[in-house]
Design an enzyme around this catalytic site. Structure first.
Site, PDB file in Angstrom:
ATOM      1  CG  ASP A 152      37.518  33.667  -0.985  1.00 58.54           C
ATOM      2  OD1 ASP A 152      37.289  35.009  -0.553  1.00 58.54           O
ATOM      3  OD2 ASP A 152      37.890  33.439  -1.967  1.00 58.54           O
ATOM      4  CE  LYS A 153      35.195  36.164   7.308  1.00 56.27           C
ATOM      5  NZ  LYS A 153      36.340  35.095   7.237  1.00 56.27           N
ATOM      6  CG  HIS A 172      63.505  14.848 -26.127  1.00 57.11           C
ATOM      7  ND1 HIS A 172      63.865  14.458 -27.476  1.00 57.11           N
ATOM      8  CD2 HIS A 172      64.534  15.274 -25.607  1.00 57.11           C
ATOM      9  CE1 HIS A 172      65.064  14.291 -27.407  1.00 57.11           C
ATOM     10  NE2 HIS A 172      65.523  14.773 -26.685  1.00 57.11           N
ATOM     11  CE  LYS A 206      52.124  18.980 -41.750  1.00 60.13           C
ATOM     12  NZ  LYS A 206      52.837  19.104 -43.171  1.00 60.13           N
ATOM     13  CG  HIS A 207      53.634  15.501 -37.758  1.00 62.81           C
ATOM     14  ND1 HIS A 207      52.604  14.670 -37.223  1.00 62.81           N
ATOM     15  CD2 HIS A 207      53.209  15.727 -39.045  1.00 62.81           C
ATOM     16  CE1 HIS A 207      51.696  14.307 -38.076  1.00 62.81           C
ATOM     17  NE2 HIS A 207      52.225  14.895 -39.261  1.00 62.81           N
ATOM     18  CE1 TYR A 210      43.008  10.629 -35.032  1.00 59.04           C
ATOM     19  CE2 TYR A 210      40.940  10.256 -35.847  1.00 59.04           C
ATOM     20  CZ  TYR A 210      42.309  10.708 -36.073  1.00 59.04           C
ATOM     21  OH  TYR A 210      42.431  11.301 -37.186  1.00 59.04           O
ATOM     22  CB  THR A 224      31.827  23.448  13.255  1.00 55.93           C
ATOM     23  OG1 THR A 224      32.847  23.027  12.673  1.00 55.93           O
ATOM     24  CG2 THR A 224      31.616  24.846  12.993  1.00 55.93           C
ATOM     25  NE  ARG A 262      45.856  24.522  16.421  1.00 57.32           N
ATOM     26  CZ  ARG A 262      46.747  23.868  16.657  1.00 57.32           C
ATOM     27  NH1 ARG A 262      46.733  22.374  17.228  1.00 57.32           N
ATOM     28  NH2 ARG A 262      48.020  23.999  16.197  1.00 57.32           N
ATOM     29  CG  ASN A 301      70.581  15.665 -31.231  1.00 54.64           C
ATOM     30  OD1 ASN A 301      70.654  16.205 -30.133  1.00 54.64           O
ATOM     31  ND2 ASN A 301      71.161  14.581 -31.717  1.00 54.64           N
ATOM     32  NE  ARG A 332      70.821  19.334 -22.900  1.00 49.61           N
ATOM     33  CZ  ARG A 332      71.243  18.100 -22.306  1.00 49.61           C
ATOM     34  NH1 ARG A 332      72.158  17.461 -22.573  1.00 49.61           N
ATOM     35  NH2 ARG A 332      70.277  17.433 -21.421  1.00 49.61           N
TER      36      ARG A 332
END
Length: 625
Positions: free
Chosen positions: A42-43, A625, A302-303, A243, A96, A93, A465, A621
């Site tokens: 990536d240059k 959960h 809520k929750h 927490y 270096t 390949r 549900n 459906r």
């Protein structure tokens, strides 16, 4: 120290996600950069880095396309082949992979024997490596053939990166164009030197890069050979949390998946664990609702389930009064939240708010008076933001959602030492889902379809549900987390009746004493409608009024509830028995959408026909959960 920004975790992050690193200058362990090996796939910004190295008097070693790019910029470059005395081979390949390179990288400057060996063999130390890797993950994502993917597995690059990172007390390793500015800044400030603290931070990032790179290659080969996949995900900690779900669950933290950043920025306050769960779910809900209906959307959570959700459709005078709108000038966004908050105001007490668009002053003014834990929105008008930041003594949580965020396709969840994974629920809820009407009544007016969309997107983000009732562009009752579907209907239906009964003239006309707080008025209205107070409770309730009101009679209740109609109902899974429909009719339901596919579909359809209800099968459906 080099501080990695949230979206600058790895080279494989796309260019537009990179952010500049920051640095704290240190006068400890400074090593001058005299020779640099630059070899990048990536240059991006390589010209800027090369020019800076030239100005700082650094000798630049390079290969292939990188060398050409630097020479075109006017940087004098020494070819790797001139150092190794060996040409590039095997189509590039091997470039270096040679002792003259890796000896210069791995020699510990503090070890005299290492330096003596370099001198004896005529190997010069290399002080800086700038290297990023072939984009293997991109090749896989583009579904290149096996041979094409194999050619994008970098060998020489990771070898140099790991060598330099291992020897970080002597060598600096830069693996991301987003790090160039910080490197240049530090070198200019220190006469061309880099501190030990910075080198170790750069090494940390380098090993993170190679770890993910190897994991991607391993996963690819597992898939190609039908072997059990070894899933490796790197999580980058954003910040610690006070927490977890409960105070004894410490430590806790928010992390993002490396390469993805986060879908929000913290503007004000310190989020908690449950705040974040509410924010992440509610932000998806309102974003999808706005996309589906083309209207500003709001949710009150809520929750990890919605207490209310709505779009900014016009409010009747009666609802304006019931929602205690006051004299505030209401915008569509403010209306959306007013609706969401007041669907079930007792459940919304202390809510987490989501707004699909920009929070304006009108919306912030409505929120200001409510007890709420925080908000996530696409943005904030300056004055509106100041109003919100002033809540909770300046600690009100304000998150700015990112509309452009795209999460990974797969998601994982850890429970009791094991992980389960699935494709993310990216099902798109549209009006077309309501088109397969299976009942005798085919009546599905536009308002009903709108309400079915509202209810369906709400159940998508409600703990299963679940069922959801909607009317007039807003949720009016949510039944969440019940093992029995008919209990979901009864629970949500009770909330629907409460919403409807709060509009009764006697409820609207309750005469409170001066000074009674809004929240106490809301609770008193609910108690009046429920009429199930104990004697001590009733005495406290009666003390709120200038004159104690007469309770509603059974006849008055029935007459008012008989006027409830045109309510829409969505279920996250099929109705197994007709009792769900029998119960739903008690709450004004006239339109239903559900997945269908139950052995009991015919009795359920028959029940709808008995009551003149129009019901569509979505064949989708939406358990959550």
């Amino acid at each position: 120290a080099w501080a990695r920004s949230p979206s600058e975790d790895l080279l494989l992050v796309s260019t537009n996600q990179r952010k500049q690193s920051t640095i704290i200058m240190s006068d400890q362990g400074l090593i001058p950069i005299k020779r640099a090996l630059v070899s990048v796939f990536d240059k991006t910004d390589i010209e800027k880095l090369g020019t800076a190295l030239k100005e700082l008097g650094v000798t630049v070693i390079s290969t292939g396309g990188t060398a050409k790019k630097l020479r075109d910029t006017g940087v004098e470059v020494q070819d790797v082949a001139d150092i190794t005395k060996w040409p590039e081979m095997l189509g590039g390949r091997v470039k270096t992979l040679h002792p003259c390179i890796h000896g210069g990288l791995l020699a510990n400057r503090a070890d005299p024997s290492h330096m003596k060996t370099l001198e004896e063999l005529g190997v010069a130390p290399i002080d800086l490596v700038v290297c990023n890797l072939y984009q293997f993950e991109k090749a896989v994502a583009e579904e290149k053939p096996f041979e094409g993917c194999i050619e994008m597995i970098d060998i020489g690059g990771p070898t140099m990166v790991r060598a330099a990172a291992k020897n970080c007390d002597s060598v600096s390793i830069v693996t991301n164009p987003g790090q160039y500015d910080a490197l240049i800044t530090e070198m200019r400030a220190n006469n061309g030197a880099v501190s030990k603290k910075s080198r170790r931070a750069l090494a940390r990032d380098a090993f993170t890069l190679t770890a993910r790179y190897d994991a991607a290659v391993s996963a690819y080969f597992a898939d190609e050979t039908d072997a059990p996949a070894l899933h490796t995900r790197h999580y980058v900690e954003e910040f610690p949390l006070k927490y977890g779900v409960n105070p004894h669950q410490k430590p806790a933290a928010l992390s993002h998946i490396a390469g993805y950043g986060t879908p929000f920025n913290v503007i004000n306050g310190a989020p908690g664990y449950t705040n974040l769960m509410d924010a992440l779910n509610s932000w998806q809900l309102v974003s999808e609702l706005e996309a589906a209906l083309g209207l500003p959307a709001a949710a009150s959570f809520k929750h990890v389930s919605p207490a209310g959700a709505a779009v900014g459709s016009p409010l009747s005078d009666k609802l304006l009064e019931m929602y205690d709108a006051g004299k505030t000038t209401l915008t569509p966004t403010a209306i959306a939240y007013l609706r969401a908050r007041n669907a079930d105001p007792m459940s919304s007490f202390g809510d987490f708010i989501a707004i699909s668009g920009i929070v304006d002053v009108a919306t912030a003014t409505i929120i200001k008076r409510e007890v709420s834990d925080g908000i996530i929105a696409a943005g904030f008008e300056p004055e509106a933001l100041e109003i919100l930041k002033a809540k909770k003594g300046g600690k009100y949580l304000v998150l700015e959602g990112n509309k452009d965020f795209t999460p990974p396709v797969d998601e994982f969840k850890e429970v009791y030492g094991v992980a389960v994974s699935q494709k993310r629920n990216d099902a798109v809820i549209t009006k077309e889902l309501m088109s397969d009407v299976v009942t005798k009544s085919k009546d599905m007016p536009e308002d009903a379809i709108r309400d079915l969309v509202v209810a369906t997107i709400a159940v998508k983000y409600t703990q299963s549900n679940s069922v959801c009732f909607a009317a007039d562009g807003q949720v009016v009752g949510v039944g969440a987390g019940q093992q029995s579907r008919v209990d979901c209907v009864k629970l949500a239906g009770r909330k629907v009746l409460m919403w409807h009964m709060r509009q009764h003239p006697k409820v609207m006309g309750l005469k409170f004493k001066d000074g009674v707080k809004r929240v106490d008025r809301t609770n008193a209205r609910v108690a009046y409608v429920s009429d199930d107070m104990t004697e001590p409770e009733r005495k406290l309730w009666e003390a709120l009024f200038e004159e104690v009101p007469e309770m509603l009679t059974p006849e008055e209740r029935k007459e008012w509830c008989d006027g409830l109609t045109n309510v829409a109902l969505s279920s996250d899974a099929f109705f197994p028995f007709r009792d769900n429909i029998d119960q739903a009719t008690k709450f004004g339901v006239k339109y239903i959408v559900q997945p269908g596919g139950s052995a009991g579909d015919e009795p359920v359809i028959s029940a709808c026909n008995d009551y003149g209800i129009s019901m569509a099968f979505s064949k989708l459906r939406l358990f959550h959960h």
